[in-house]
Design a protein around this motif. Structure first.
Motif, PDB file in Angstrom:
ATOM      1  N   SER A   1      -9.185  -1.604 -50.195  1.00 20.65           N
ATOM      2  CA  SER A   1     -10.531  -1.747 -49.636  1.00 20.65           C
ATOM      3  C   SER A   1     -10.879  -0.480 -48.886  1.00 20.65           C
ATOM      4  O   SER A   1     -10.027   0.087 -48.208  1.00 20.65           O
ATOM      5  CB  SER A   1     -10.487  -2.932 -48.659  1.00 20.65           C
ATOM      6  OG  SER A   1     -11.687  -3.097 -47.972  1.00 20.65           O
ATOM      7  N   LYS A   2     -12.125  -0.039 -49.016  1.00 24.45           N
ATOM      8  CA  LYS A   2     -12.513   1.158 -48.266  1.00 24.45           C
ATOM      9  C   LYS A   2     -13.191   0.780 -46.950  1.00 24.45           C
ATOM     10  O   LYS A   2     -12.931   1.385 -45.922  1.00 24.45           O
ATOM     11  CB  LYS A   2     -13.456   2.001 -49.130  1.00 24.45           C
ATOM     12  CG  LYS A   2     -13.629   3.406 -48.648  1.00 24.45           C
ATOM     13  CD  LYS A   2     -14.274   4.223 -49.754  1.00 24.45           C
ATOM     14  CE  LYS A   2     -14.413   5.673 -49.353  1.00 24.45           C
ATOM     15  NZ  LYS A   2     -15.219   6.395 -50.354  1.00 24.45           N
ATOM     16  N   HIS A   3     -14.035  -0.236 -47.010  1.00 24.46           N
ATOM     17  CA  HIS A   3     -14.815  -0.587 -45.820  1.00 24.46           C
ATOM     18  C   HIS A   3     -14.580  -2.026 -45.361  1.00 24.46           C
ATOM     19  O   HIS A   3     -15.379  -2.576 -44.614  1.00 24.46           O
ATOM     20  CB  HIS A   3     -16.303  -0.352 -46.090  1.00 24.46           C
ATOM     21  CG  HIS A   3     -16.631   1.091 -46.353  1.00 24.46           C
ATOM     22  ND1 HIS A   3     -16.466   2.084 -45.412  1.00 24.46           N
ATOM     23  CD2 HIS A   3     -17.076   1.721 -47.468  1.00 24.46           C
ATOM     24  CE1 HIS A   3     -16.820   3.255 -45.931  1.00 24.46           C
ATOM     25  NE2 HIS A   3     -17.182   3.058 -47.179  1.00 24.46           N
TER      26      HIS A   3
ATOM     27  N   ALA B   1     -14.500  -5.123 -46.848  1.00 25.61           N
ATOM     28  CA  ALA B   1     -14.996  -6.359 -47.476  1.00 25.61           C
ATOM     29  C   ALA B   1     -13.942  -6.992 -48.386  1.00 25.61           C
ATOM     30  O   ALA B   1     -13.790  -8.219 -48.423  1.00 25.61           O
ATOM     31  CB  ALA B   1     -16.268  -6.064 -48.274  1.00 25.61           C
ATOM     32  N   THR B   2     -13.211  -6.170 -49.100  1.00 29.35           N
ATOM     33  CA  THR B   2     -12.285  -6.688 -50.118  1.00 29.35           C
ATOM     34  C   THR B   2     -11.022  -7.276 -49.490  1.00 29.35           C
ATOM     35  O   THR B   2     -10.505  -8.285 -49.971  1.00 29.35           O
ATOM     36  CB  THR B   2     -11.954  -5.586 -51.144  1.00 29.35           C
ATOM     37  OG1 THR B   2     -13.168  -4.948 -51.526  1.00 29.35           O
ATOM     38  CG2 THR B   2     -11.279  -6.147 -52.375  1.00 29.35           C
TER      39      THR B   2
ATOM     40  N   VAL C   1     -14.801  -1.887 -55.884  1.00 32.12           N
ATOM     41  CA  VAL C   1     -15.233  -1.045 -57.011  1.00 32.12           C
ATOM     42  C   VAL C   1     -16.131   0.071 -56.491  1.00 32.12           C
ATOM     43  O   VAL C   1     -17.097  -0.186 -55.757  1.00 32.12           O
ATOM     44  CB  VAL C   1     -16.031  -1.877 -58.045  1.00 32.12           C
ATOM     45  CG1 VAL C   1     -16.474  -0.993 -59.211  1.00 32.12           C
ATOM     46  CG2 VAL C   1     -15.204  -3.046 -58.550  1.00 32.12           C
ATOM     47  N   TYR C   2     -15.782   1.295 -56.844  1.00 32.15           N
ATOM     48  CA  TYR C   2     -16.608   2.448 -56.497  1.00 32.15           C
ATOM     49  C   TYR C   2     -16.833   3.263 -57.759  1.00 32.15           C
ATOM     50  O   TYR C   2     -15.866   3.590 -58.459  1.00 32.15           O
ATOM     51  CB  TYR C   2     -15.942   3.290 -55.391  1.00 32.15           C
ATOM     52  CG  TYR C   2     -16.062   2.604 -54.051  1.00 32.15           C
ATOM     53  CD1 TYR C   2     -17.189   2.771 -53.260  1.00 32.15           C
ATOM     54  CD2 TYR C   2     -15.073   1.729 -53.608  1.00 32.15           C
ATOM     55  CE1 TYR C   2     -17.336   2.103 -52.044  1.00 32.15           C
ATOM     56  CE2 TYR C   2     -15.199   1.048 -52.400  1.00 32.15           C
ATOM     57  CZ  TYR C   2     -16.340   1.246 -51.630  1.00 32.15           C
ATOM     58  OH  TYR C   2     -16.478   0.572 -50.439  1.00 32.15           O
ATOM     59  N   ALA C   3     -18.103   3.547 -58.030  1.00 31.30           N
ATOM     60  CA  ALA C   3     -18.471   4.329 -59.217  1.00 31.30           C
ATOM     61  C   ALA C   3     -17.819   3.767 -60.482  1.00 31.30           C
ATOM     62  O   ALA C   3     -17.276   4.501 -61.304  1.00 31.30           O
ATOM     63  CB  ALA C   3     -18.109   5.797 -59.026  1.00 31.30           C
ATOM     64  N   GLY C   4     -17.846   2.449 -60.595  1.00 30.81           N
ATOM     65  CA  GLY C   4     -17.386   1.807 -61.818  1.00 30.81           C
ATOM     66  C   GLY C   4     -15.880   1.726 -61.994  1.00 30.81           C
ATOM     67  O   GLY C   4     -15.404   1.368 -63.075  1.00 30.81           O
TER      68      GLY C   4
ATOM     69  N   SER D   1     -14.233  -6.544 -56.012  1.00 31.30           N
ATOM     70  CA  SER D   1     -15.413  -6.820 -55.200  1.00 31.30           C
ATOM     71  C   SER D   1     -16.371  -5.663 -55.373  1.00 31.30           C
ATOM     72  O   SER D   1     -16.006  -4.510 -55.145  1.00 31.30           O
ATOM     73  CB  SER D   1     -14.973  -7.031 -53.751  1.00 31.30           C
ATOM     74  OG  SER D   1     -15.712  -6.294 -52.846  1.00 31.30           O
TER      75      SER D   1
ATOM     76  N   GLY E   1     -20.012  -8.155 -53.492  1.00 36.68           N
ATOM     77  CA  GLY E   1     -19.421  -7.439 -52.365  1.00 36.68           C
ATOM     78  C   GLY E   1     -20.334  -7.321 -51.171  1.00 36.68           C
ATOM     79  O   GLY E   1     -21.316  -8.076 -51.029  1.00 36.68           O
ATOM     80  N   ARG E   2     -19.988  -6.391 -50.323  1.00 31.80           N
ATOM     81  CA  ARG E   2     -20.790  -6.126 -49.114  1.00 31.80           C
ATOM     82  C   ARG E   2     -21.083  -4.649 -49.028  1.00 31.80           C
ATOM     83  O   ARG E   2     -20.174  -3.819 -49.226  1.00 31.80           O
ATOM     84  CB  ARG E   2     -19.999  -6.547 -47.869  1.00 31.80           C
ATOM     85  CG  ARG E   2     -20.770  -6.219 -46.574  1.00 31.80           C
ATOM     86  CD  ARG E   2     -19.944  -6.525 -45.344  1.00 31.80           C
ATOM     87  NE  ARG E   2     -18.804  -5.636 -45.207  1.00 31.80           N
ATOM     88  CZ  ARG E   2     -17.781  -5.843 -44.385  1.00 31.80           C
ATOM     89  NH1 ARG E   2     -17.744  -6.927 -43.640  1.00 31.80           N
ATOM     90  NH2 ARG E   2     -16.783  -4.978 -44.319  1.00 31.80           N
TER      91      ARG E   2
HETATM   92  C1  LIG Z   1     -20.877   4.919 -52.940  1.00 33.88           C
HETATM   93  C2  LIG Z   1     -20.731   3.536 -53.456  1.00 33.88           C
HETATM   94  C3  LIG Z   1     -20.534   3.308 -54.827  1.00 33.88           C
HETATM   95  C4  LIG Z   1     -20.389   1.999 -55.317  1.00 33.88           C
HETATM   96  N1  LIG Z   1     -20.206   1.809 -56.650  1.00 33.88           N
HETATM   97  C5  LIG Z   1     -20.113   0.530 -57.144  1.00 33.88           C
HETATM   98  C6  LIG Z   1     -19.944   0.313 -58.561  1.00 33.88           C
HETATM   99  O1  LIG Z   1     -19.867   1.223 -59.371  1.00 33.88           O
HETATM  100  N2  LIG Z   1     -19.875  -0.964 -59.001  1.00 33.88           N
HETATM  101  C7  LIG Z   1     -19.941  -2.022 -58.145  1.00 33.88           C
HETATM  102  O2  LIG Z   1     -19.895  -3.157 -58.604  1.00 33.88           O
HETATM  103  N3  LIG Z   1     -20.071  -1.848 -56.792  1.00 33.88           N
HETATM  104  C8  LIG Z   1     -20.158  -0.587 -56.283  1.00 33.88           C
HETATM  105  N4  LIG Z   1     -20.289  -0.391 -54.925  1.00 33.88           N
HETATM  106  C9  LIG Z   1     -20.311  -1.553 -54.018  1.00 33.88           C
HETATM  107  C10 LIG Z   1     -18.929  -1.801 -53.363  1.00 33.88           C
HETATM  108  O3  LIG Z   1     -17.939  -1.937 -54.306  1.00 33.88           O
HETATM  109  C11 LIG Z   1     -18.997  -3.104 -52.545  1.00 33.88           C
HETATM  110  O4  LIG Z   1     -19.871  -2.906 -51.508  1.00 33.88           O
HETATM  111  C12 LIG Z   1     -17.614  -3.575 -52.083  1.00 33.88           C
HETATM  112  O5  LIG Z   1     -17.696  -4.928 -51.639  1.00 33.88           O
HETATM  113  C13 LIG Z   1     -17.057  -2.716 -50.967  1.00 33.88           C
HETATM  114  O6  LIG Z   1     -15.744  -3.128 -50.671  1.00 33.88           O
HETATM  115  P1  LIG Z   1     -14.916  -2.581 -49.433  1.00 33.88           P
HETATM  116  O7  LIG Z   1     -15.723  -2.878 -48.159  1.00 33.88           O
HETATM  117  O8  LIG Z   1     -13.650  -3.364 -49.455  1.00 33.88           O
HETATM  118  O9  LIG Z   1     -14.694  -1.126 -49.611  1.00 33.88           O
HETATM  119  C14 LIG Z   1     -20.438   0.898 -54.417  1.00 33.88           C
HETATM  120  C15 LIG Z   1     -20.622   1.123 -53.042  1.00 33.88           C
HETATM  121  C16 LIG Z   1     -20.778   2.422 -52.555  1.00 33.88           C
HETATM  122  C17 LIG Z   1     -20.976   2.621 -51.075  1.00 33.88           C
END
Ligand SMILES: Cc1cc2nc3c(=O)[nH]c(=O)nc-3n(C[C@H](O)[C@H](O)[C@H](O)COP(=O)(O)O)c2cc1C
Length: 170
Positions: free
Chosen positions: A9-11, A13-14, A55-58, A85, A119-120
């Motif tokens: 998880s980065k922020h 939520a996960t 998930v970040y950038a797919g 998430s 997600g959040r």
């Molecule tokens: C820069 C950025 C890119 C993201 N890319 C995707 C993505 O490609 N697909 C997706 O489903 N969610 C994407 N998200 C949404 C995050 O995955 C979602 O908010 C997730 O719940 C964050 O989890 P974390 O708080 O555990 O990091 C993105 C969010 C950010 C800020």
């Protein structure tokens, strides 16, 4: 039977989704450890795995992809479930089919199932680069996690494992 629920998880939520999954599995009487992926030093001794990532950038986060690569053999040899998430907004975007592609990972870990959860997205937690991306794609701010969905999924895993435990050993 010992279950490991872990997520990258980065922020935050996960890992909270992982914690909720863990709570439900414990309610099913299963011995369950929940921890962030970076704290997992050893997977020997666990019989079941529930592995997740934001998930970040797919894609799954790098740490989660590396973990799954490194342990693919052990995961494949044990009951394993995967979750992600990602999508935010109402309706959540990106749509399920395009949020994340995990086909290869699912095959290699022989995961029973992969579940994509909403997600959040909280702009106040994001760095400048992330805020720029979010603005560009027009992603919606807010907490879209569906706890009923999470609990239902975890409950189904709990029932599967309870059934397996109840079955007499042959
Ligand atoms: C820069 C950025 C890119 C993201 N890319 C995707 C993505 O490609 N697909 C997706 O489903 N969610 C994407 N998200 C949404 C995050 O995955 C979602 O908010 C997730 O719940 C964050 O989890 P974390 O708080 O555990 O990091 C993105 C969010 C950010 C800020």
């Amino acid at each position: 039977m010992r279950v490991l629920v872990t997520a990258s998880s980065k922020h935050g939520a996960t890992v909270e989704i992982a914690a909720e999954i863990g709570r439900v599995l414990r309610e099913h009487g299963l011995e369950t450890a929940v921890m962030p992926l970076e704290d997992v030093t050893e997977i020997a001794g666990f019989d079941v795995f529930v592995l997740g990532s934001a998930v970040y950038a797919g894609r799954w986060m790098g740490e989660a992809r590396r973990f799954a690569d490194r342990h693919a053999g052990e995961l494949a040899a044990h009951p394993t479930w995967l979750f992600s998430s990602g999508p935010v907004g109402d309706p959540p975007k990106p749509e399920a089919g395009s949020a994340v592609k995990l086909d290869d990972l699912i095959t290699r870990t022989r995961a029973r199932e992969h579940r994509l959860f909403a997600g959040r997205l909280d702009r106040s937690r994001l760095g400048l680069g992330e805020r720029t991306v979010v603005r560009m794609v027009g992603a919606a701010d807010g907490d879209y996690r569906d706890w009923d969905d999470v609990r239902a999924w975890a409950g189904a895993i709990g029932e599967t494992l309870e059934t397996a435990l109840a079955r007499p050993a042959t």
